[in-house]
Design an enzyme around this catalytic site. Structure first.
Site, PDB file in Angstrom:
ATOM      1  N   CYS A   1       7.035   5.816  18.913  1.00  0.00           N
ATOM      2  CA  CYS A   1       8.448   6.015  19.214  1.00  0.00           C
ATOM      3  C   CYS A   1       9.065   6.822  18.089  1.00  0.00           C
ATOM      4  O   CYS A   1       9.238   6.328  16.984  1.00  0.00           O
ATOM      5  CB  CYS A   1       9.186   4.686  19.303  1.00  0.00           C
ATOM      6  SG  CYS A   1       8.636   3.664  20.658  1.00  0.00           S
TER       7      CYS A   1
ATOM      8  N   ASN B   1      -6.269   3.339  10.592  1.00  0.00           N
ATOM      9  CA  ASN B   1      -5.557   2.207  11.172  1.00  0.00           C
ATOM     10  C   ASN B   1      -5.495   2.244  12.695  1.00  0.00           C
ATOM     11  O   ASN B   1      -5.447   1.203  13.337  1.00  0.00           O
ATOM     12  CB  ASN B   1      -4.142   2.125  10.583  1.00  0.00           C
ATOM     13  CG  ASN B   1      -3.479   3.476  10.418  1.00  0.00           C
ATOM     14  OD1 ASN B   1      -4.010   4.370   9.752  1.00  0.00           O
ATOM     15  ND2 ASN B   1      -2.335   3.647  11.048  1.00  0.00           N
TER      16      ASN B   1
ATOM     17  N   THR C   1       9.692  -6.878 -12.839  1.00  0.00           N
ATOM     18  CA  THR C   1       9.205  -8.255 -12.968  1.00  0.00           C
ATOM     19  C   THR C   1       8.180  -8.542 -11.879  1.00  0.00           C
ATOM     20  O   THR C   1       8.416  -8.238 -10.707  1.00  0.00           O
ATOM     21  CB  THR C   1      10.399  -9.228 -12.859  1.00  0.00           C
ATOM     22  OG1 THR C   1      11.306  -8.917 -13.904  1.00  0.00           O
ATOM     23  CG2 THR C   1       9.942 -10.672 -12.967  1.00  0.00           C
TER      24      THR C   1
ATOM     25  N   SER D   1      -3.319  -3.633   0.537  1.00  0.00           N
ATOM     26  CA  SER D   1      -2.094  -4.348   0.885  1.00  0.00           C
ATOM     27  C   SER D   1      -2.409  -5.779   1.308  1.00  0.00           C
ATOM     28  O   SER D   1      -3.305  -6.001   2.127  1.00  0.00           O
ATOM     29  CB  SER D   1      -1.409  -3.606   2.038  1.00  0.00           C
ATOM     30  OG  SER D   1      -0.257  -4.311   2.444  1.00  0.00           O
ATOM     31  N   ALA D   2      -1.648  -6.747   0.780  1.00  0.00           N
ATOM     32  CA  ALA D   2      -1.936  -8.154   1.078  1.00  0.00           C
ATOM     33  C   ALA D   2      -1.741  -8.495   2.557  1.00  0.00           C
ATOM     34  O   ALA D   2      -2.526  -9.247   3.131  1.00  0.00           O
ATOM     35  CB  ALA D   2      -1.054  -9.056   0.210  1.00  0.00           C
ATOM     36  N   HIS D   3      -0.703  -7.914   3.179  1.00  0.00           N
ATOM     37  CA  HIS D   3      -0.405  -8.360   4.554  1.00  0.00           C
ATOM     38  C   HIS D   3      -1.352  -7.785   5.604  1.00  0.00           C
ATOM     39  O   HIS D   3      -1.223  -8.072   6.792  1.00  0.00           O
ATOM     40  CB  HIS D   3       1.069  -8.089   4.923  1.00  0.00           C
ATOM     41  CG  HIS D   3       1.393  -6.679   5.289  1.00  0.00           C
ATOM     42  ND1 HIS D   3       1.380  -6.225   6.590  1.00  0.00           N
ATOM     43  CD2 HIS D   3       1.757  -5.620   4.526  1.00  0.00           C
ATOM     44  CE1 HIS D   3       1.736  -4.952   6.604  1.00  0.00           C
ATOM     45  NE2 HIS D   3       1.950  -4.551   5.367  1.00  0.00           N
TER      46      HIS D   3
ATOM     47  N   ALA E   1       0.822  -1.211   0.000  1.00  0.00           N
ATOM     48  CA  ALA E   1       0.000   0.000   0.000  1.00  0.00           C
ATOM     49  C   ALA E   1       0.857   1.261   0.000  1.00  0.00           C
ATOM     50  O   ALA E   1       0.466   2.277  -0.567  1.00  0.00           O
ATOM     51  CB  ALA E   1      -0.953   0.005   1.188  1.00  0.00           C
ATOM     52  N   THR E   2       2.026   1.216   0.611  1.00  0.00           N
ATOM     53  CA  THR E   2       2.898   2.400   0.601  1.00  0.00           C
ATOM     54  C   THR E   2       3.230   2.785  -0.831  1.00  0.00           C
ATOM     55  O   THR E   2       3.091   3.953  -1.226  1.00  0.00           O
ATOM     56  CB  THR E   2       4.193   2.123   1.394  1.00  0.00           C
ATOM     57  OG1 THR E   2       3.853   1.841   2.754  1.00  0.00           O
ATOM     58  CG2 THR E   2       5.137   3.316   1.343  1.00  0.00           C
TER      59      THR E   2
ATOM     60  N   GLN F   1      -6.805  -0.766   5.367  1.00  0.00           N
ATOM     61  CA  GLN F   1      -7.408  -1.383   6.556  1.00  0.00           C
ATOM     62  C   GLN F   1      -8.829  -1.892   6.318  1.00  0.00           C
ATOM     63  O   GLN F   1      -9.324  -2.719   7.078  1.00  0.00           O
ATOM     64  CB  GLN F   1      -7.436  -0.379   7.717  1.00  0.00           C
ATOM     65  CG  GLN F   1      -6.062  -0.032   8.261  1.00  0.00           C
ATOM     66  CD  GLN F   1      -5.374  -1.189   8.973  1.00  0.00           C
ATOM     67  OE1 GLN F   1      -5.994  -2.205   9.287  1.00  0.00           O
ATOM     68  NE2 GLN F   1      -4.091  -1.040   9.218  1.00  0.00           N
TER      69      GLN F   1
HETATM   70  C1  LIG Z   1      -0.382  -0.765   6.563  1.00  0.00           C
HETATM   71  C2  LIG Z   1      -0.912   0.439   5.930  1.00  0.00           C
HETATM   72  C3  LIG Z   1      -0.252   1.036   4.853  1.00  0.00           C
HETATM   73  C4  LIG Z   1       1.075   0.541   4.335  1.00  0.00           C
HETATM   74  O1  LIG Z   1       0.948  -0.684   3.677  1.00  0.00           O
HETATM   75  P1  LIG Z   1       2.235  -1.523   3.267  1.00  0.00           P
HETATM   76  O2  LIG Z   1       1.698  -2.574   2.355  1.00  0.00           O
HETATM   77  O3  LIG Z   1       2.789  -2.072   4.544  1.00  0.00           O
HETATM   78  O4  LIG Z   1       3.176  -0.616   2.568  1.00  0.00           O
HETATM   79  C5  LIG Z   1      -0.821   2.148   4.287  1.00  0.00           C
HETATM   80  N1  LIG Z   1      -1.975   2.656   4.739  1.00  0.00           N
HETATM   81  C6  LIG Z   1      -2.638   2.109   5.763  1.00  0.00           C
HETATM   82  C7  LIG Z   1      -3.930   2.713   6.219  1.00  0.00           C
HETATM   83  C8  LIG Z   1      -2.126   0.988   6.400  1.00  0.00           C
HETATM   84  O5  LIG Z   1      -2.779   0.477   7.435  1.00  0.00           O
END
Ligand SMILES: *Cc1c(COP(=O)(O)O)cnc(C)c1O
Length: 401
Positions: free
Chosen positions: A329, A154, A243, A202-204, A74-75, A182
């Site tokens: 932090c 988030n 790729t 974002s997949a994770h 997502a970044t 999110q």
């Molecule tokens: C986690 C998150 C991102 C970043 O996603 P990545 O795939 O880790 O780069 C961006 N926006 C929101 C709202 C997120 O929670």
């Protein structure tokens, strides 16, 4: 007794679902082709797998497969959306509108835009963390080229008024981008219904692997164009060279398919567990809910435990519970979260705030344990706290605290 520690930080990242991993495995070894290799079956098989994933992701958000651009997360998708619009629409203007509570991947990109000579207006949110719509509409001017408002925050889980924002954007002929990292896979998102022009995911954050994500780019009504931010072989319709990460993309696709299938039941299950956790914790004296009680993701709650030191509270339970706090932090010091600050929450209260984010693998037994652990730790800390004694005596602590 559940196995410890318990993971309640699913907004930071989610574990990869074993079914997702299983779908990915062949693409590391036997089906290893480059999806851009056009002249042999190794390439074709990889491309076929990417096509399936593109369909799965598109289908989850009501898009067409050709509107999905795979990225590293997502970044990167946020960078591509914002910088890509800024460059492509330079002829129309250089002004963008966003909110104060966006993810750093949006805010830092906006700072970059400002360094390039762009102008960015940051819209405030109300005490529940929802965007101020009047302020947003009033900020639009002739040179406005993009409105960026996240789908769900988030830190608080608050769900934004996406449809209202897109109506405003349409009325003024401005593109609307939403960081939906999110929300995707947790609540129904539909780019047609919601009037979204660009969307990042974002997949994770949805039980897929780390390092892969996507940007949705609308193809008609209106057709959105972007300047690529990564030059190379012209992959992904020229929007994102490099790729393709075939195993990762297959994982993202599988994750999207599972979310589509299981979202309703899962939202129901997690909503009940979250409510149980939230109401039990709010029964403790001097606790407050941060964010919106109704417009909120089903698995998230953010609570302040007032008159306890956040750092001590964290130390008191973080061997057993993994959660995030309202302190960020930065290099040397603990800074209160800028999101909670934007909601008007005082610094001390932000420091004693905690985000509980349940997930697909959270059990009721774990939630019960978390309730007891947090309660016990808060009560123990308050027993020896001078501030707490003063509060109980009715001393006005607004000056000291
Ligand atoms: C986690 C998150 C991102 C970043 O996603 P990545 O795939 O880790 O780069 C961006 N926006 C929101 C709202 C997120 O929670």
């Amino acid at each position: 007794m559940p196995e410890l520690p318990i993971y309640l930080d699913n907004n930071a990242t989610t574990p990869c679902d074993p079914r997702v991993l299983e779908a990915m495995m062949p693409y590391f070894t036997s089906v290893f082709g480059n999806a851009a290799s056009r002249h042999h079956s190794f390439g074709w098989k990889a491309e076929d797998a990417v096509d399936v994933a593109r369909q799965q992701v598109a289908s989850l958000i009501g898009a067409e497969p050709q509107e999905i651009v795979f990225t590293s997360g997502a970044t990167e998708a946020n960078n591509l959306a914002i910088k890509g619009v800024f460059e492509m629409y330079a002829g129309k203007g250089n002004h963008m509108i966003t909110t104060r509570i966006e993810h750093k991947a949006v805010l830092d990109t906006c700072t970059h835009i400002e360094k390039l000579g762009g102008e960015v207006t940051y819209i405030s949110v109300d005490k529940n963390g929802r965007v101020n719509l009047e302020e947003l509409e009033a900020a639009i001017r002739p040179g406005t080229i993009l409105i960026a408002v996240m789908y769900a925050n988030n830190e608080t889980g608050t769900v934004m008024q996406v449809k209202e924002v897109s109506d405003i954007a349409r009325r003024h002929n401005v593109l609307f981008f939403t960081d939906a990292a999110q929300a995707i896979g947790k609540i129904p998102v539909n780019v047609q219904r919601d009037g979204i022009d660009l969307l990042s995911l974002s997949a994770h954050k949805m039980y897929g692997p780390k390092g892969v994500g996507a940007l949705y780019v609308r193809r008609k009504n209106p057709r959105v164009r972007l300047t690529a931010q990564m030059d190379g072989g012209g992959h992904e319709r020229g929007y994102r060279s490099g790729t393709l990460n075939v195993p990762g993309i297959v994982g993202l696709g599988k994750a999207a398919e599972l979310c589509a299938r299981e979202m309703d039941a899962e939202a129901d299950r997690l909503g009940k567990l979250r409510d149980k956790l939230r109401e039990a914790l709010l029964q403790l004296e001097a606790t407050t809910l941060n964010g919106d009680r109704v417009h909120v993701l089903p698995h998230v709650t953010n609570i302040s435990f007032n008159y306890v030191e956040g750092k001590m509270l964290m130390l008191g339970f973080n061997r057993d519970l993994a959660v995030s706090s309202g302190s960020a932090c930065t290099s040397a010091s603990l800074e209160p979260s800028y999101v909670l600050k934007a909601l008007g929450i005082p610094d001390e209260q932000a420091h004693s705030s905690f985000r509980f984010a349940l997930g697909r693998f959270t059990t009721e037994e774990e939630v019960d344990f978390a309730i007891e652990k947090v309660k016990e730790t808060v009560e123990k800390l308050r027993e020896t706290s001078e501030i707490w004694k003063m509060y109980r005596k009715g001393v006005d602590l607004s000056e000291i605290w």
